[in-house]
Design a protein around this motif. Structure first.
Motif, PDB file in Angstrom:
ATOM      1  N   LEU A  86       0.825  -1.213   0.000  1.00  0.00           N
ATOM      2  CA  LEU A  86       0.000   0.000   0.000  1.00  0.00           C
ATOM      3  C   LEU A  86       0.860   1.264   0.000  1.00  0.00           C
ATOM      4  O   LEU A  86       0.520   2.247  -0.665  1.00  0.00           O
ATOM      5  CB  LEU A  86      -0.979  -0.013   1.169  1.00  0.00           C
ATOM      6  CG  LEU A  86      -2.110  -1.031   1.038  1.00  0.00           C
ATOM      7  CD1 LEU A  86      -2.941  -1.086   2.312  1.00  0.00           C
ATOM      8  CD2 LEU A  86      -2.986  -0.712  -0.163  1.00  0.00           C
ATOM      9  N   ASP A  87       1.963   1.233   0.719  1.00  0.00           N
ATOM     10  CA  ASP A  87       2.877   2.377   0.673  1.00  0.00           C
ATOM     11  C   ASP A  87       3.448   2.565  -0.731  1.00  0.00           C
ATOM     12  O   ASP A  87       3.541   3.683  -1.228  1.00  0.00           O
ATOM     13  CB  ASP A  87       4.027   2.201   1.667  1.00  0.00           C
ATOM     14  CG  ASP A  87       3.681   2.676   3.065  1.00  0.00           C
ATOM     15  OD1 ASP A  87       2.542   3.143   3.293  1.00  0.00           O
ATOM     16  OD2 ASP A  87       4.557   2.576   3.953  1.00  0.00           O
ATOM     17  N   ALA A  88       3.830   1.456  -1.380  1.00  0.00           N
ATOM     18  CA  ALA A  88       4.387   1.539  -2.736  1.00  0.00           C
ATOM     19  C   ALA A  88       3.355   2.077  -3.726  1.00  0.00           C
ATOM     20  O   ALA A  88       3.691   2.859  -4.622  1.00  0.00           O
ATOM     21  CB  ALA A  88       4.900   0.172  -3.187  1.00  0.00           C
ATOM     22  N   LEU A  89       2.096   1.677  -3.551  1.00  0.00           N
ATOM     23  CA  LEU A  89       1.045   2.100  -4.476  1.00  0.00           C
ATOM     24  C   LEU A  89       0.524   3.509  -4.207  1.00  0.00           C
ATOM     25  O   LEU A  89       0.115   4.206  -5.139  1.00  0.00           O
ATOM     26  CB  LEU A  89      -0.128   1.117  -4.417  1.00  0.00           C
ATOM     27  CG  LEU A  89       0.138  -0.300  -4.919  1.00  0.00           C
ATOM     28  CD1 LEU A  89      -1.077  -1.181  -4.665  1.00  0.00           C
ATOM     29  CD2 LEU A  89       0.500  -0.282  -6.398  1.00  0.00           C
ATOM     30  N   ILE A  90       0.514   3.919  -2.935  1.00  0.00           N
ATOM     31  CA  ILE A  90      -0.132   5.188  -2.583  1.00  0.00           C
ATOM     32  C   ILE A  90       0.859   6.213  -2.034  1.00  0.00           C
ATOM     33  O   ILE A  90       0.929   7.340  -2.530  1.00  0.00           O
ATOM     34  CB  ILE A  90      -1.278   4.941  -1.582  1.00  0.00           C
ATOM     35  CG1 ILE A  90      -2.340   4.053  -2.252  1.00  0.00           C
ATOM     36  CG2 ILE A  90      -1.889   6.254  -1.096  1.00  0.00           C
ATOM     37  CD1 ILE A  90      -3.361   3.475  -1.324  1.00  0.00           C
ATOM     38  N   LEU A  91       1.616   5.839  -1.013  1.00  0.00           N
ATOM     39  CA  LEU A  91       2.480   6.807  -0.338  1.00  0.00           C
ATOM     40  C   LEU A  91       3.648   7.264  -1.214  1.00  0.00           C
ATOM     41  O   LEU A  91       3.929   8.461  -1.298  1.00  0.00           O
ATOM     42  CB  LEU A  91       3.004   6.223   0.975  1.00  0.00           C
ATOM     43  CG  LEU A  91       3.859   7.163   1.813  1.00  0.00           C
ATOM     44  CD1 LEU A  91       3.054   8.373   2.257  1.00  0.00           C
ATOM     45  CD2 LEU A  91       4.428   6.433   3.015  1.00  0.00           C
ATOM     46  N   LEU A  92       4.323   6.334  -1.845  1.00  0.00           N
ATOM     47  CA  LEU A  92       5.490   6.720  -2.658  1.00  0.00           C
ATOM     48  C   LEU A  92       5.121   7.656  -3.803  1.00  0.00           C
ATOM     49  O   LEU A  92       5.784   8.691  -3.975  1.00  0.00           O
ATOM     50  CB  LEU A  92       6.236   5.487  -3.168  1.00  0.00           C
ATOM     51  CG  LEU A  92       7.015   4.698  -2.116  1.00  0.00           C
ATOM     52  CD1 LEU A  92       7.716   3.507  -2.735  1.00  0.00           C
ATOM     53  CD2 LEU A  92       8.006   5.579  -1.389  1.00  0.00           C
ATOM     54  N   GLY A 100      14.787   3.851  -1.674  1.00  0.00           N
ATOM     55  CA  GLY A 100      15.830   3.804  -0.639  1.00  0.00           C
ATOM     56  C   GLY A 100      15.516   4.708   0.534  1.00  0.00           C
ATOM     57  O   GLY A 100      15.658   4.313   1.702  1.00  0.00           O
ATOM     58  N   THR A 101      15.094   5.929   0.242  1.00  0.00           N
ATOM     59  CA  THR A 101      14.715   6.869   1.302  1.00  0.00           C
ATOM     60  C   THR A 101      13.510   6.341   2.064  1.00  0.00           C
ATOM     61  O   THR A 101      13.455   6.396   3.297  1.00  0.00           O
ATOM     62  CB  THR A 101      14.398   8.253   0.706  1.00  0.00           C
ATOM     63  OG1 THR A 101      15.552   8.718   0.000  1.00  0.00           O
ATOM     64  CG2 THR A 101      14.020   9.251   1.790  1.00  0.00           C
ATOM     65  N   TYR A 102      12.545   5.798   1.322  1.00  0.00           N
ATOM     66  CA  TYR A 102      11.352   5.226   1.954  1.00  0.00           C
ATOM     67  C   TYR A 102      11.735   4.134   2.951  1.00  0.00           C
ATOM     68  O   TYR A 102      11.264   4.126   4.086  1.00  0.00           O
ATOM     69  CB  TYR A 102      10.399   4.657   0.893  1.00  0.00           C
ATOM     70  CG  TYR A 102       9.397   3.705   1.478  1.00  0.00           C
ATOM     71  CD1 TYR A 102       8.295   4.174   2.175  1.00  0.00           C
ATOM     72  CD2 TYR A 102       9.572   2.320   1.381  1.00  0.00           C
ATOM     73  CE1 TYR A 102       7.382   3.294   2.750  1.00  0.00           C
ATOM     74  CE2 TYR A 102       8.670   1.448   1.948  1.00  0.00           C
ATOM     75  CZ  TYR A 102       7.582   1.935   2.631  1.00  0.00           C
ATOM     76  OH  TYR A 102       6.697   1.069   3.212  1.00  0.00           O
ATOM     77  N   MET A 103      12.576   3.205   2.527  1.00  0.00           N
ATOM     78  CA  MET A 103      12.947   2.102   3.428  1.00  0.00           C
ATOM     79  C   MET A 103      13.667   2.630   4.660  1.00  0.00           C
ATOM     80  O   MET A 103      13.420   2.159   5.777  1.00  0.00           O
ATOM     81  CB  MET A 103      13.804   1.063   2.700  1.00  0.00           C
ATOM     82  CG  MET A 103      13.016   0.173   1.763  1.00  0.00           C
ATOM     83  SD  MET A 103      11.582  -0.651   2.504  1.00  0.00           S
ATOM     84  CE  MET A 103      12.370  -1.837   3.577  1.00  0.00           C
ATOM     85  N   ALA A 104      14.546   3.615   4.481  1.00  0.00           N
ATOM     86  CA  ALA A 104      15.297   4.156   5.613  1.00  0.00           C
ATOM     87  C   ALA A 104      14.401   4.938   6.577  1.00  0.00           C
ATOM     88  O   ALA A 104      14.583   4.851   7.798  1.00  0.00           O
ATOM     89  CB  ALA A 104      16.426   5.055   5.102  1.00  0.00           C
ATOM     90  N   GLU A 105      13.436   5.695   6.038  1.00  0.00           N
ATOM     91  CA  GLU A 105      12.632   6.569   6.883  1.00  0.00           C
ATOM     92  C   GLU A 105      11.336   5.942   7.367  1.00  0.00           C
ATOM     93  O   GLU A 105      10.807   6.329   8.402  1.00  0.00           O
ATOM     94  CB  GLU A 105      12.314   7.868   6.135  1.00  0.00           C
ATOM     95  CG  GLU A 105      13.542   8.718   5.892  1.00  0.00           C
ATOM     96  CD  GLU A 105      13.205  10.054   5.247  1.00  0.00           C
ATOM     97  OE1 GLU A 105      12.002  10.393   5.125  1.00  0.00           O
ATOM     98  OE2 GLU A 105      14.159  10.755   4.874  1.00  0.00           O
TER      99      GLU A 105
END
Length: 138
Positions: A86-92, A100-105
């Motif tokens: 859901l993060d990949a489909l909506i948030l990103l 990379g930033t997403y995974m770290a944060e």
């Protein structure tokens, strides 16, 4: 696993993403900027998510009667995937954040889900074993 358990597993997993997302909306401007200190916003969302997830795991385990650690691992894995997808489909796309930033944060924080779920499964397994030993004397 029966159909009802599967629906509860996926439905509760969706709630672990949807409810924190809804809670976050008033904390950000329409442009996506935090309206309050970013650390406060992240802390609010993290605490809410941990409390919600733990509560839903406990409710899910009410209908589990065996293989508690396995059920915790299954639940943790399914909910982790639901949240990442859901993060990949909506948030990103909305945030413009790279993977990379997403995974770290954000993304690594979702590892709390399987950690808590397996921990609860382990605790239930130990409680059942202790109760069985007390009852049977073995």
């Amino acid at each position: 696993m029966n159909a009802a358990s599967g629906v509860k597993l996926v439905g509760f997993g969706l709630l672990t993403w949807i409810l924190p997302f809804l809670i976050s909306i008033p904390l950000y401007s329409p442009e996506g900027e935090p309206l309050y200190d970013i650390f406060l916003v992240k802390s609010i969302l993290l605490v809410f998510s941990a409390a919600l997830g733990t509560f839903l795991i406990l409710v899910y385990f009410r209908d589990v009667h065996a293989r508690f650690i396995w059920e915790g691992a299954l639940l943790g894995g399914v909910w982790l995937l639901i949240n990442w997808v859901l993060d990949a489909l909506i948030l990103l796309p909305v945030s413009g954040m790279d993977a990379g930033t997403y995974m770290a944060e954000i993304g690594l924080r979702y590892l709390m889900i399987p950690i808590i779920a397996v921990g609860i499964g382990y605790a239930v397994e130990q409680a059942v074993r202790s109760a069985t030993v007390r009852r049977t004397g073995v």
